[in-house]
Design an enzyme around this catalytic site. Structure first.
Site, PDB file in Angstrom:
ATOM      1  N   ASP A  54     -11.788 -46.327 -11.922  1.00 11.37           N
ATOM      2  CA  ASP A  54     -11.018 -45.078 -11.912  1.00 11.37           C
ATOM      3  C   ASP A  54     -11.493 -44.163 -10.789  1.00 11.37           C
ATOM      4  OD1 ASP A  54     -13.411 -44.355 -13.074  1.00 11.37           O
ATOM      5  OD2 ASP A  54     -12.522 -43.312 -14.789  1.00 11.37           O
ATOM      6  N   SER A  55     -12.534 -44.583 -10.052  1.00 14.06           N
ATOM      7  CA  SER A  55     -12.911 -43.895  -8.817  1.00 14.06           C
ATOM      8  C   SER A  55     -11.729 -43.875  -7.851  1.00 14.06           C
ATOM      9  CB  SER A  55     -14.115 -44.593  -8.164  1.00 14.06           C
ATOM     10  OG  SER A  55     -13.899 -45.991  -8.068  1.00 14.06           O
ATOM     11  N   ASP A  93     -10.659 -50.320 -15.192  1.00 18.58           N
ATOM     12  CA  ASP A  93     -11.167 -49.161 -15.932  1.00 18.58           C
ATOM     13  C   ASP A  93     -10.105 -48.574 -16.845  1.00 18.58           C
ATOM     14  OD1 ASP A  93     -13.828 -48.515 -15.613  1.00 18.58           O
ATOM     15  OD2 ASP A  93     -13.509 -47.360 -13.782  1.00 18.58           O
ATOM     16  N   LYS A 123     -12.885 -52.050 -18.641  1.00 16.83           N
ATOM     17  CA  LYS A 123     -14.176 -51.353 -18.721  1.00 16.83           C
ATOM     18  C   LYS A 123     -13.927 -49.979 -19.324  1.00 16.83           C
ATOM     19  CE  LYS A 123     -16.491 -49.645 -14.934  1.00 16.83           C
ATOM     20  NZ  LYS A 123     -16.536 -48.203 -15.221  1.00 16.83           N
ATOM     21  N   GLU A 125     -16.184 -46.245 -20.682  1.00 16.88           N
ATOM     22  CA  GLU A 125     -17.446 -45.510 -20.615  1.00 16.88           C
ATOM     23  C   GLU A 125     -17.903 -45.091 -22.011  1.00 16.88           C
ATOM     24  OE1 GLU A 125     -17.142 -42.251 -17.833  1.00 16.88           O
ATOM     25  OE2 GLU A 125     -16.453 -43.562 -16.217  1.00 16.88           O
ATOM     26  N   GLU A 191     -25.310 -46.865 -14.798  1.00 14.68           N
ATOM     27  CA  GLU A 191     -25.135 -45.980 -13.632  1.00 14.68           C
ATOM     28  C   GLU A 191     -26.186 -44.890 -13.618  1.00 14.68           C
ATOM     29  OE1 GLU A 191     -21.176 -44.689 -12.650  1.00 14.68           O
ATOM     30  OE2 GLU A 191     -21.912 -43.232 -11.176  1.00 14.68           O
TER      31      GLU A 191
HETATM   32  O1  KIV Z   1     -14.855 -46.159 -11.216  1.00 12.89           O
HETATM   33  C1  KIV Z   1     -15.714 -46.847 -10.650  1.00 12.89           C
HETATM   34  O2  KIV Z   1     -15.618 -47.180  -9.472  1.00 12.89           O
HETATM   35  C2  KIV Z   1     -16.877 -47.237 -11.436  1.00 12.89           C
HETATM   36  C3  KIV Z   1     -18.057 -47.777 -10.703  1.00 12.89           C
HETATM   37  C4  KIV Z   1     -18.723 -46.679  -9.975  1.00 12.89           C
HETATM   38  C5  KIV Z   1     -18.992 -48.501 -11.600  1.00 12.89           C
HETATM   39  O3  KIV Z   1     -16.876 -47.086 -12.619  1.00 12.89           O
END
Ligand code: KIV
Length: 282
Positions: A54-55, A93, A123, A125, A191
């Site tokens: 989600d970055s 994510d 994924k 969190e 992280e």
């Molecule tokens: O969103 C992302 O890119 C991430 C990584 C930094 C692990 O969760």
């Protein structure tokens, strides 16, 4: 829901969640983010996992944090990445607000991510408080990569992008790790946690740990691809190693193009189409 077939019966992508889990204690897992088809193709050649993080919200959409990322954005980028992969495994994510309310909400949205992109895993969190949801998902066919330590979607409650797990806080991070492992996660991102704590978690879990700012003892490493290529320069965490400065190269290339256009050096004769082909009368 429009289904995107990823693998047919009997057909197998070369890397799937059980393969990643089985890599515990083996050669380090190589993970990079990817958000587009061309980048996914390049990541596919060298990495085990392409993370549609989600970055993407901050890196490609100019958002101030990951909080504004939507399920639709993750589906769009997830589909683009899947088109570029032939062997690396995609993990997508779950964006903020798409899974925290209840295990049922999480399943509904994880199922959309998987069905509409073809990705084999998601994924999310969170540690102990997400264990029930992780168990609910994994029992229903959704492989989950967990993400603990600094969890960027919780930046407002954490009070910034801080190191998590120093001193007594380390016990809580260890408990998070044990809880998500017991819940059935097939791997966990650590992280921005202290290197000693990351090593202890890696030793005590049977699932692979994938570090970002968590030292070299993890079972694998992940970076945001635009951080390591120098194409995202809004801020640069200490844990990023820059392998290229493509941002500067891009800037120089665009400046040369602009100068050429202004000086009428581009396009040249070789870029144009003659009115008549040589030797051909009209
Ligand atoms: O969103 C992302 O890119 C991430 C990584 C930094 C692990 O969760």
């Amino acid at each position: 829901m429009s289904a995107v077939p990823s693998t047919g019966p009997g057909e197998k992508r070369s890397v799937l969640p059980p393969d990643i889990r089985a890599r515990k204690g083996q050669a380090p897992l190589v993970v990079l983010t990817a958000y587009t088809t061309p980048m996914a193709r390049q990541v596919d050649s060298h990495c085990d996992v392409a993370l549609v993080g989600d970055s993407v919200g901050m890196v490609l959409h100019g958002l101030p944090s990951t909080l504004g990322v939507t399920l639709e954005m993750m589906i769009l980028h997830g589909r683009a990445v899947m088109r570029g992969l032939s062997k690396a495994m995609a993990v997508i994510d779950m964006p903020f607000g798409s899974y925290e309310e209840s295990p049922e909400q999480a399943f509904r949205n994880a199922a959309r991510l998987m069905a509409e992109t073809g990705a084999p895993a998601v994924k999310l969190e969170g540690g102990g408080h997400m264990a029930e949801t992780i168990a609910f998902l994994t029992r229903r066919g959704v492989p989950v990569m967990a993400h603990i330590g600094l969890t960027p979607q919780a930046v407002n409650t954490l009070g910034g992008y801080k190191v998590i797990g120093r001193a007594a806080e380390g016990d809580r991070v260890m408990e998070d790790a044990r809880a998500i492992e017991a819940a059935g996660a097939f791997a966990v991102v650590l992280e921005k946690i202290p290197v000693g704590l990351a090593a202890r978690i890696t030793q005590s879990l049977s699932i692979p740990t994938i570090g970002i700012g968590a030292g070299v003892q993890c079972d694998g490493q992940v970076l945001v691809v635009d951080d390591m290529l120098g194409t995202f320069t809004e801020f640069r965490p200490k844990f990023v190693k820059r392998y290229a400065n493509l941002g500067q190269l891009t800037d120089e290339a665009i400046a040369s193009y602009a100068a050429d256009v202004r000086a009428r050096r581009f396009p040249g004769p070789e870029h144009g189409f003659p009115d008549l082909l040589p030797g051909k009368a009209s």
